[in-house]
Design a protein around this motif. Structure first.
Motif, PDB file in Angstrom:
ATOM      1  N   LYS A   1      -3.532   1.249   7.667  1.00  0.00           N
ATOM      2  CA  LYS A   1      -3.286   0.122   6.833  1.00  0.00           C
ATOM      3  C   LYS A   1      -2.015  -0.449   6.855  1.00  0.00           C
ATOM      4  CE  LYS A   1      -6.553   2.126   3.589  1.00  0.00           C
ATOM      5  NZ  LYS A   1      -7.157   2.193   2.141  1.00  0.00           N
TER       6      LYS A   1
ATOM      7  N   LEU B   1      -9.490   3.865  -3.125  1.00  0.00           N
ATOM      8  CA  LEU B   1      -9.270   3.555  -1.982  1.00  0.00           C
ATOM      9  C   LEU B   1      -8.096   2.638  -1.838  1.00  0.00           C
ATOM     10  CD1 LEU B   1     -12.842   2.503  -0.889  1.00  0.00           C
ATOM     11  CD2 LEU B   1     -11.460   4.037   0.274  1.00  0.00           C
ATOM     12  N   GLU B   2      -8.056   1.524  -2.952  1.00  0.00           N
ATOM     13  CA  GLU B   2      -6.980   0.642  -3.169  1.00  0.00           C
ATOM     14  C   GLU B   2      -7.086   0.162  -4.647  1.00  0.00           C
ATOM     15  OE1 GLU B   2      -7.522  -3.406  -1.445  1.00  0.00           O
ATOM     16  OE2 GLU B   2      -9.727  -3.292  -1.886  1.00  0.00           O
TER      17      GLU B   2
ATOM     18  N   MET C   1     -12.437   8.873   4.490  1.00  0.00           N
ATOM     19  CA  MET C   1     -13.032   9.506   3.433  1.00  0.00           C
ATOM     20  C   MET C   1     -14.559   8.828   3.811  1.00  0.00           C
ATOM     21  SD  MET C   1     -10.776   9.328   0.152  1.00  0.00           S
ATOM     22  CE  MET C   1     -10.553   7.649  -0.181  1.00  0.00           C
TER      23      MET C   1
ATOM     24  N   GLU D   1      -4.079   7.262   6.749  1.00  0.00           N
ATOM     25  CA  GLU D   1      -4.382   7.851   5.867  1.00  0.00           C
ATOM     26  C   GLU D   1      -6.057   8.693   6.571  1.00  0.00           C
ATOM     27  OE1 GLU D   1      -5.042   5.686   2.284  1.00  0.00           O
ATOM     28  OE2 GLU D   1      -6.973   5.379   2.598  1.00  0.00           O
ATOM     29  N   GLU D   2      -6.161   9.557   5.656  1.00  0.00           N
ATOM     30  CA  GLU D   2      -7.305  10.430   5.923  1.00  0.00           C
ATOM     31  C   GLU D   2      -8.570   9.685   5.620  1.00  0.00           C
ATOM     32  OE1 GLU D   2      -9.617  13.665   2.884  1.00  0.00           O
ATOM     33  OE2 GLU D   2      -7.682  12.700   2.392  1.00  0.00           O
TER      34      GLU D   2
ATOM     35  N   LYS E   1     -19.226  -5.685   2.119  1.00  0.00           N
ATOM     36  CA  LYS E   1     -18.294  -5.990   2.995  1.00  0.00           C
ATOM     37  C   LYS E   1     -18.683  -6.684   4.133  1.00  0.00           C
ATOM     38  CE  LYS E   1     -14.149  -4.488   0.595  1.00  0.00           C
ATOM     39  NZ  LYS E   1     -13.610  -3.517  -0.072  1.00  0.00           N
TER      40      LYS E   1
ATOM     41  N   GLU F   1     -19.075   3.350  -2.132  1.00  0.00           N
ATOM     42  CA  GLU F   1     -17.768   2.546  -2.757  1.00  0.00           C
ATOM     43  C   GLU F   1     -18.212   1.928  -3.917  1.00  0.00           C
ATOM     44  OE1 GLU F   1     -15.364  -0.004  -0.264  1.00  0.00           O
ATOM     45  OE2 GLU F   1     -16.069   1.424   1.669  1.00  0.00           O
TER      46      GLU F   1
ATOM     47  N   LYS G   1       0.831  -1.206  -0.079  1.00  0.00           N
ATOM     48  CA  LYS G   1       0.061  -0.027   0.188  1.00  0.00           C
ATOM     49  C   LYS G   1       0.892   1.178   0.053  1.00  0.00           C
ATOM     50  CE  LYS G   1      -4.170  -2.163   1.829  1.00  0.00           C
ATOM     51  NZ  LYS G   1      -5.328  -2.170   0.822  1.00  0.00           N
TER      52      LYS G   1
HETATM   53  P1  AMP Z   1      -9.087  -1.412   1.391  1.00  0.00           P
HETATM   54  O1  AMP Z   1      -8.522  -2.864   1.536  1.00  0.00           O
HETATM   55  O2  AMP Z   1      -7.846  -0.428   1.264  1.00  0.00           O
HETATM   56  O3  AMP Z   1     -10.118  -1.472   0.387  1.00  0.00           O
HETATM   57  O4  AMP Z   1      -9.902  -1.143   2.641  1.00  0.00           O
HETATM   58  C1  AMP Z   1     -10.947  -1.761   2.980  1.00  0.00           C
HETATM   59  C2  AMP Z   1     -12.095  -1.081   3.403  1.00  0.00           C
HETATM   60  O5  AMP Z   1     -11.879  -0.233   4.214  1.00  0.00           O
HETATM   61  C3  AMP Z   1     -12.800  -0.026   2.116  1.00  0.00           C
HETATM   62  O6  AMP Z   1     -13.474  -1.075   1.336  1.00  0.00           O
HETATM   63  C4  AMP Z   1     -13.247   0.853   2.901  1.00  0.00           C
HETATM   64  O7  AMP Z   1     -14.557   0.332   3.073  1.00  0.00           O
HETATM   65  C5  AMP Z   1     -12.521   1.020   3.945  1.00  0.00           C
HETATM   66  N1  AMP Z   1     -11.569   1.910   3.904  1.00  0.00           N
HETATM   67  C6  AMP Z   1     -10.131   1.994   3.292  1.00  0.00           C
HETATM   68  N2  AMP Z   1      -9.566   3.420   3.453  1.00  0.00           N
HETATM   69  C7  AMP Z   1     -10.580   4.163   3.701  1.00  0.00           C
HETATM   70  C8  AMP Z   1     -10.657   5.659   3.885  1.00  0.00           C
HETATM   71  N3  AMP Z   1      -9.433   6.325   3.460  1.00  0.00           N
HETATM   72  N4  AMP Z   1     -11.649   6.157   4.311  1.00  0.00           N
HETATM   73  C9  AMP Z   1     -12.741   5.500   4.588  1.00  0.00           C
HETATM   74  N5  AMP Z   1     -12.751   4.255   4.596  1.00  0.00           N
HETATM   75  C10 AMP Z   1     -11.740   3.314   4.141  1.00  0.00           C
END
Ligand code: AMP
Ligand code: GLY
Length: 423
Positions: A143, A282-283, A188, A185-186, A214, A192, A103
Motif C-alpha cells: 500500500k 482494512l482502512e 486477509m 501487510e498480511e 469495487k 468486506e 496508511k
Molecule cells: P484499501 O484502500 O486499503 O481499502 O484497499 C483497497 C482494497 O484492497 C480493499 O477494499 C480490499 O479489497 C483490498 N485489501 C486491502 N488490504 C487488504 C488486505 N490486507 N488483505 C486483503 N485485501 C486487502
C-alpha cells in the motif's frame, strides 16, 4: 441557514440532497459541484483545493456551515483554514485527517492501541522493502502510504509481482510522493463491509452499514474501481459483528486519536474485513464513502444539519441517530472503458423519468451541463439509486431505473447486491 458543500461527485450530490430536505437549509451552494447538484444547489466555480478562495467565498456569502465531502482538501488542511477565518466547518482538521492521509500513521495507531488489523511493516526504501519480500508469505498486500485515488493498493500473488509492485510505487513513483513510504501487510480473506460514523471528538455514532462492489465487472472480476455500486444495509453486518466493533474498533479509534492530541470531528469510514478471526480494519477514510453516501444518507431519518452541528459543537451524545427499516441499492452507470480509458461528452437523456418519484434517486458523479444538454464528464457518470422494503425490491427498482437513462457507451454491472439477495 446558508450551506456550502465542497466536492463534485455522487457523494456530494447525496450530501446536498440530504441538506435540501432540512427545513434549516435556506440556500445550498456547492463548489465546484456538477450538473445534478446544480438542480438543488448553486454551483460555484472554485476548485476543492483552492482553500483561500473558498474561505473568501464563504465569508462574502455569509455561509453558516461548510461541509467537506472529499479526502484531498481534508488531508490538505482545508478545515484548519476555515476555522482560522472563524467559519463553521464539518470535517476533521489536518492533524486528524491523517487517519486517511497516511496508511503508515493509521497502521501504527492501530498497533499502539490494539485495534484489530492486518499484520504489517512500513518501509521508506525500496531496497529494504525488497529484502523483506524475499522471505514473506504470499499473497501479500502493498500500500502506498498517501492518497492515491483509491488505486495505491496492490495485491501481489507472487514474490515477482511484489518486487514489481515496489518498483511501481517507490521507484517509478506511479502515485507520486504517496509512494515514498509503503506499508506491506498480511493478505486477509473475508467479506468486506463499509461502516460510516459521525464523530464529535469524543462520541461516535454509527450509521447503517453498506457493501461496496469495487471491481469493474460482474462476478467481482476486472480491475478495482472507485466503486461500481453498493447497497445498505449489509446483511453480513450482524449484531455480533456490531458488538465486536463497538468493543474493539469504533470508540477505541476515537479515543486513540484524542490521546494522540488529534481529536477527530467529522465522518470516520471504517473499511472492515470480516475474517475468520473476527472483524479487522482494512482502512480508515476521513469522509463519507462514495458511493456509500448514496445508499446510506437516503435512509437516514435525522435532519443532517443537526447532526453536522452536533459534531462541530461536541454534542453528538444528545443525538439519536436513526435509519429507516428498509434497503437502498445504487448501481453506477459508467462510461464503457472505465477505469482505464473512456470517452466523455456523450449526451445523457431520460432524467425526467425520476421526477416525482420519492424512492428513486439519480445522483450525478461525472456529468457536465453544456448548451446541448447534460453530457458525460467522467468514468463514473451517475449513481442510479432506489429504496425498497427489502434488498431484493430495492435492487429490482434500481435496475428498472437504469433503463430510464440513455447515453452512448453506457456501462454497468448487473449483479449489484445479487449474490446476496439470492443467498
Ligand atoms: P484499501 O484502500 O486499503 O481499502 O484497499 C483497497 C482494497 O484492497 C480493499 O477494499 C480490499 O479489497 C483490498 N485489501 C486491502 N488490504 C487488504 C488486505 N490486507 N488483505 C486483503 N485485501 C486487502
Ligand atoms: N467507496 C469507497 C470509498 O469511498 O473510498
Amino acid at each position: 441557514m446558508k450551506i456550502l458543500i465542497i466536492g463534485s461527485g455522487g457523494r456530494e450530490h447525496a450530501i446536498a440532497y440530504a441538506c435540501s430536505k432540512s427545513p434549516k437549509a435556506d440556500k445550498i451552494f456547492c463548489a465546484p459541484g456538477n450538473a445534478g447538484i446544480a438542480q438543488i444547489a448553486e454551483c460555484v466555480p472554485i476548485g476543492a483545493m483552492e482553500f483561500d478562495k473558498l474561505a473568501d467565498f464563504a465569508k462574502r456569502e455569509g455561509i453558516d456551515l461548510t461541509v467537506i465531502g472529499m479526502d484531498d482538501p481534508l488531508v490538505g488542511g482545508i478545515v484548519d483554514v476555515f476555522e482560522k477565518e472563524g467559519l463553521r466547518v464539518f470535517g476533521p482538521r489536518k492533524n486528524a485527517a491523517i487517519l486517511e492521509g497516511s496508511k503508515a500513521f493509521s497502521k501504527d495507531l492501530m498497533r499502539k492501541y490494539n485495534i484489530p488489523t492486518a499484520a504489517y511493516e512500513t518501509f521508506t526504501s525500496p531496497e529494504a522493502a525488497c529484502e523483506y519480500l524475499e522471505t514473506a508469505d504470499y499473497p501479500i498486500v502493498l500500500k502506498a502510504d498517501g492518497l492515491a485515488l483509491g488505486k495505491g493498493v496492490l495485491i501481489c500473488n507472487t514474490k515477482e509481482e511484489a518486487l514489481d509492485g515496489v518498483k511501481t510505487l517507490m521507484t517509478d513513483k506511479q502515485f507520486g510522493d504517496a509512494g515514498n513510504t509503503i506499508v506491506i501487510e498480511e493478505f486477509m480473506t473475508g467479506r468486506e463491509v463499509s461502516v460510516l460514523s459521525f464523530v464529535d471528538g469524543n462520541t461516535i455514532k454509527i450509521m447503517s452499514s453498506a457493501q461496496d462492489h469495487k471491481r469493474a465487472k460482474d462476478g467481482d472480476k476486472g480491475l478495482n474501481t472507485g466503486g461500481m455500486g453498493n447497497f445498505s444495509p449489509s446483511p453480513f453486518y450482524t449484531a455480533e459483528v456490531d458488538d465486536f466493533c463497538k468493543k474493539h474498533i469504533y470508540q477505541a479509534t476515537v479515543d486513540a486519536m484524542k490521546a494522540e492530541g488529534r481529536p477527530f470531528k467529522g465522518v470516520i469510514f471504517f473499511g472492515l474485513m470480516l475474517t475468520s478471526k473476527g472483524p479487522k480494519v482494512l482502512e480508515y477514510n476521513a469522509r463519507f464513502g462514495d458511493p456509500e453516501a448514496q445508499v446510506v444518507l437516503p435512509r437516514m431519518k435525522n435532519d443532517i444539519i443537526d447532526v453536522f452541528e452536533a459534531c462541530i459543537d461536541g454534542t453528538l451524545d444528545k443525538v439519536d441517530l436513526q435509519f429507516e427499516d428498509n434497503a437502498c441499492v445504487c448501481v453506477v452507470l459508467a462510461s464503457d472503458g472505465y477505469p482505464v480509458s473512456y470517452e466523455k461528452g456523450k449526451l445523457i437523456t431520460g432524467f425526467e423519468n425520476f421526477e416525482g418519484k420519492d424512492d428513486y434517486f439519480c445522483f450525478h458523479a461525472g456529468t457536465k451541463l453544456t448548451d446541448e444538454g447534460i453530457v458525460t464528464n467522467g468514468g463514473r457518470v451517475l449513481g442510479i439509486t432506489a429504496k425498497g422494503a427489502t434488498l431484493k425490491e430495492a435492487r429490482a427498482k434500481a435496475y428498472e431505473a437504469t433503463e430510464w437513462i440513455q447515453f452512448e457507451n453506457k456501462y454497468m454491472r448487473h449483479d449489484i447486491g445479487k449474490a446476496i439477495d439470492e443467498a
